[in-house]
Motif scaffolding. Structure first.
Motif, PDB file in Angstrom:
ATOM      1  N   ALA A  65       8.988  -0.066  -4.724  1.00 45.61           N
ATOM      2  CA  ALA A  65       7.996   0.611  -3.885  1.00 45.61           C
ATOM      3  C   ALA A  65       7.765  -0.087  -2.545  1.00 45.61           C
ATOM      4  CB  ALA A  65       6.677   0.759  -4.634  1.00 45.61           C
ATOM      5  N   THR A  66       8.062  -1.385  -2.465  1.00 48.33           N
ATOM      6  CA  THR A  66       7.931  -2.085  -1.180  1.00 48.33           C
ATOM      7  C   THR A  66       9.222  -2.014  -0.370  1.00 48.33           C
ATOM      8  OG1 THR A  66       8.453  -4.204  -2.228  1.00 48.33           O
ATOM      9  CG2 THR A  66       6.113  -3.681  -1.904  1.00 48.33           C
ATOM     10  N   GLY A  67      10.265  -1.447  -0.935  1.00 48.80           N
ATOM     11  CA  GLY A  67      11.500  -1.239  -0.186  1.00 48.80           C
ATOM     12  C   GLY A  67      12.551  -2.305  -0.394  1.00 48.80           C
ATOM     13  N   GLY A  68      12.313  -3.230  -1.298  1.00 49.80           N
ATOM     14  CA  GLY A  68      13.294  -4.275  -1.562  1.00 49.80           C
ATOM     15  C   GLY A  68      13.359  -5.302  -0.451  1.00 49.80           C
ATOM     16  N   SER A  69      14.237  -6.241  -0.600  1.00 46.44           N
ATOM     17  CA  SER A  69      14.402  -7.329   0.365  1.00 46.44           C
ATOM     18  C   SER A  69      14.737  -6.780   1.747  1.00 46.44           C
ATOM     19  CB  SER A  69      15.506  -8.271  -0.113  1.00 46.44           C
ATOM     20  OG  SER A  69      15.681  -9.328   0.793  1.00 46.44           O
ATOM     21  N   GLY A  70      13.945  -7.146   2.725  1.00 48.89           N
ATOM     22  CA  GLY A  70      14.176  -6.698   4.090  1.00 48.89           C
ATOM     23  C   GLY A  70      13.893  -5.219   4.321  1.00 48.89           C
ATOM     24  N   VAL A 119      -0.925  -2.114  -1.886  1.00 53.12           N
ATOM     25  CA  VAL A 119      -1.823  -1.826  -0.770  1.00 53.12           C
ATOM     26  C   VAL A 119      -1.734  -2.940   0.264  1.00 53.12           C
ATOM     27  CG1 VAL A 119      -4.265  -1.630  -0.092  1.00 53.12           C
ATOM     28  CG2 VAL A 119      -3.411  -0.371  -2.085  1.00 53.12           C
ATOM     29  N   MET A 120      -1.697  -4.177  -0.201  1.00 55.31           N
ATOM     30  CA  MET A 120      -1.661  -5.326   0.696  1.00 55.31           C
ATOM     31  C   MET A 120      -0.322  -5.446   1.435  1.00 55.31           C
ATOM     32  SD  MET A 120      -4.666  -6.810   0.322  1.00 55.31           S
ATOM     33  CE  MET A 120      -4.522  -8.493   0.814  1.00 55.31           C
ATOM     34  N   GLU A 121       0.761  -5.029   0.809  1.00 57.89           N
ATOM     35  CA  GLU A 121       2.100  -5.249   1.361  1.00 57.89           C
ATOM     36  C   GLU A 121       2.731  -4.040   2.046  1.00 57.89           C
ATOM     37  OE1 GLU A 121       3.633  -8.229   1.422  1.00 57.89           O
ATOM     38  OE2 GLU A 121       1.837  -9.070   0.478  1.00 57.89           O
ATOM     39  N   SER A 122       2.282  -2.853   1.723  1.00 61.70           N
ATOM     40  CA  SER A 122       2.934  -1.660   2.261  1.00 61.70           C
ATOM     41  C   SER A 122       1.900  -0.716   2.868  1.00 61.70           C
ATOM     42  CB  SER A 122       3.716  -0.933   1.155  1.00 61.70           C
ATOM     43  OG  SER A 122       4.179   0.320   1.614  1.00 61.70           O
ATOM     44  N   LEU A 154      -9.790  -3.434   2.576  1.00 55.14           N
ATOM     45  CA  LEU A 154     -10.508  -4.216   3.581  1.00 55.14           C
ATOM     46  C   LEU A 154      -9.876  -5.585   3.804  1.00 55.14           C
ATOM     47  CD1 LEU A 154     -14.166  -3.319   2.614  1.00 55.14           C
ATOM     48  CD2 LEU A 154     -12.803  -2.413   4.492  1.00 55.14           C
ATOM     49  N   GLU A 155      -9.163  -6.085   2.812  1.00 50.66           N
ATOM     50  CA  GLU A 155      -8.521  -7.394   2.907  1.00 50.66           C
ATOM     51  C   GLU A 155      -7.146  -7.324   3.560  1.00 50.66           C
ATOM     52  OE1 GLU A 155      -8.436  -9.275  -0.945  1.00 50.66           O
ATOM     53  OE2 GLU A 155     -10.408  -8.463  -1.414  1.00 50.66           O
ATOM     54  N   SER A 156      -6.623  -6.135   3.743  1.00 53.21           N
ATOM     55  CA  SER A 156      -5.284  -5.965   4.307  1.00 53.21           C
ATOM     56  C   SER A 156      -5.181  -6.606   5.685  1.00 53.21           C
ATOM     57  CB  SER A 156      -4.957  -4.475   4.413  1.00 53.21           C
ATOM     58  OG  SER A 156      -3.717  -4.294   5.057  1.00 53.21           O
ATOM     59  N   SER A 157      -4.047  -7.228   5.940  1.00 53.58           N
ATOM     60  CA  SER A 157      -3.811  -7.820   7.263  1.00 53.58           C
ATOM     61  C   SER A 157      -3.460  -6.745   8.297  1.00 53.58           C
ATOM     62  CB  SER A 157      -2.695  -8.867   7.181  1.00 53.58           C
ATOM     63  OG  SER A 157      -1.509  -8.269   6.726  1.00 53.58           O
ATOM     64  N   ASP A 158      -3.173  -5.538   7.829  1.00 55.30           N
ATOM     65  CA  ASP A 158      -2.876  -4.415   8.720  1.00 55.30           C
ATOM     66  C   ASP A 158      -4.194  -3.778   9.153  1.00 55.30           C
ATOM     67  OD1 ASP A 158      -2.168  -1.981   9.909  1.00 55.30           O
ATOM     68  OD2 ASP A 158      -0.463  -1.685   8.565  1.00 55.30           O
ATOM     69  N   ALA A 159      -4.522  -3.906  10.418  1.00 60.53           N
ATOM     70  CA  ALA A 159      -5.790  -3.402  10.946  1.00 60.53           C
ATOM     71  C   ALA A 159      -5.956  -1.897  10.721  1.00 60.53           C
ATOM     72  CB  ALA A 159      -5.909  -3.731  12.428  1.00 60.53           C
TER      73      ALA A 159
END
Length: 189
Positions: A65-70, A119-122, A154-159
């Motif tokens: 779901a995060t798209g794999g490496s790179g 949520v945090m990564e994608s 709210l904790e996401s680094s993506d504004a």
């Protein structure tokens, strides 16, 4: 060292660590070129609930779901990835109050943590989950494991992700219904 026939011996060829091919080209060939990635995404779509609830399956569905490496899968199979994100969000959109012998994916120990990490990564996944499952319904998810998923917005680094949820979540924080970890409290306006 050149042999009499003009070829070189293997010990004189420069080696790239792990093999002769660039790792990104090798991943592209093995995952995408072979059709493995598309099959893997299809399996994750079909078995999303089971994989999310599984101690080991949750890692597989997270990586896919995060798209794999790179982000190799997102680059080449973006439509399939969106379908996987939709499948997970559909599970989260199911009613919390439905009669079932299983706890909801936002309340299950394994699946709630995996969804939180997604949520945090994608940001693509977070946007899909918010629009399909959480927007306007956050207050019912402010207790237990599901609150960690809600707080992840709210904790996401993506504004953009933080902004997406802040309007609905800030009143819950102000009323004391939703509690963020102390070091992650957003500033009140």
């Amino acid at each position: 060292m050149a042999k009499p026939d003009g070829s070189t011996s293997p010990e004189t060829l420069p080696l790239i660590e792990g093999g002769k091919k660039d790792p990104s080209i090798r991943r592209q060939e093995l995952l995408v070129g072979s059709g493995l990635a598309e099959s893997l995404i299809d399996i994750c779509i079909e078995n999303a609930e089971e994989l999310l609830r599984s101690n080991f399956g949750k890692e597989v569905i997270y990586e896919v779901a995060t798209g794999g490496s790179g982000g190799i899968l997102q680059e080449t199979l973006g439509d399939k990835m969106n379908t996987l994100h939709e499948a997970i969000a559909s599970l989260a959109a199911e009613s919390k109050f439905e009669e079932s012998d299983k706890d909801h994916v936002l309340e299950n120990f394994h699946s709630s943590r995996t969804i939180r990490k997604l949520v945090m990564e994608s940001s693509m996944f977070a946007t899909t989950l918010w629009k399909k499952a959480l927007k306007g319904k956050c207050e019912q998810w402010t207790q237990g494991h599901s609150s960690k998923v809600i707080c992840a917005f709210l904790e996401s680094s993506d504004a953009k992700i933080s902004k997406l949820a802040k309007e609905e979540l800030q009143p819950l924080i102000d009323r004391g219904i939703l509690k963020l970890p102390e070091k992650k409290q957003p500033a009140n306006k």
